[in-house]
Design an enzyme around this catalytic site. Structure first.
Site: not given
Length: 131
Positions: A12, A68, A71, A100, A103
């Site tokens: 992170e 994604c 989708c 993506c 989206c």
């Protein structure tokens, strides 16, 4: 030759303060391989400045992608699924998912002006832990 067997991993990396740059340089210059995992941009699609700096000084940069969540196409963004309450941007799968470009949409809330969001997020997390 023994030093080449040692590795140092930071997870992170986008959450660290700027001082991590000097620390990782010292570790790498001592012969220890340094690995940093991090998101390269925030939920608004803006690059994390610290990560851009890491990428500039790195010997190798890998940018793996996932699918994604909407989708199935290649995801290159992080979509915030939940509202931002009290400036708290920290969350897990309940708050974020890969998307993506088609989206993805940025959060409704305005992005932080600087990295002060990190301090605010840490304050909120500490307050929540105290309850």
């Amino acid at each position: 030759a023994l030093l080449n067997q040692f590795k140092c991993l930071f997870l992170e990396g986008h959450f660290f303060e700027r001082e991590i740059i000097a620390l990782t340089r010292r570790i790498a210059e001592s012969g220890i391989d340094v690995f940093i995992t991090a998101l390269d941009r925030d939920s608004w699609g803006q690059p994390f400045p610290l990560i851009l700096e890491f990428m500039a000084i790195s010997d190798v940069v890998l940018q793996p992608r996932t699918q994604c969540a909407s989708c199935g196409a290649v995801a290159n963004r992080t979509h915030r699924k939940t509202p931002i309450v009290g400036g708290n941007l920290i969350g897990g799968p309940e708050s974020y998912e890969p998307r993506c470009r088609r989206c993805w949409s940025p959060p409704q809330e305005l992005p932080p002006i600087d990295n002060s969001w990190l301090g605010k997020a840490r304050e909120n997390q500490a307050t929540s832990a105290d309850l």
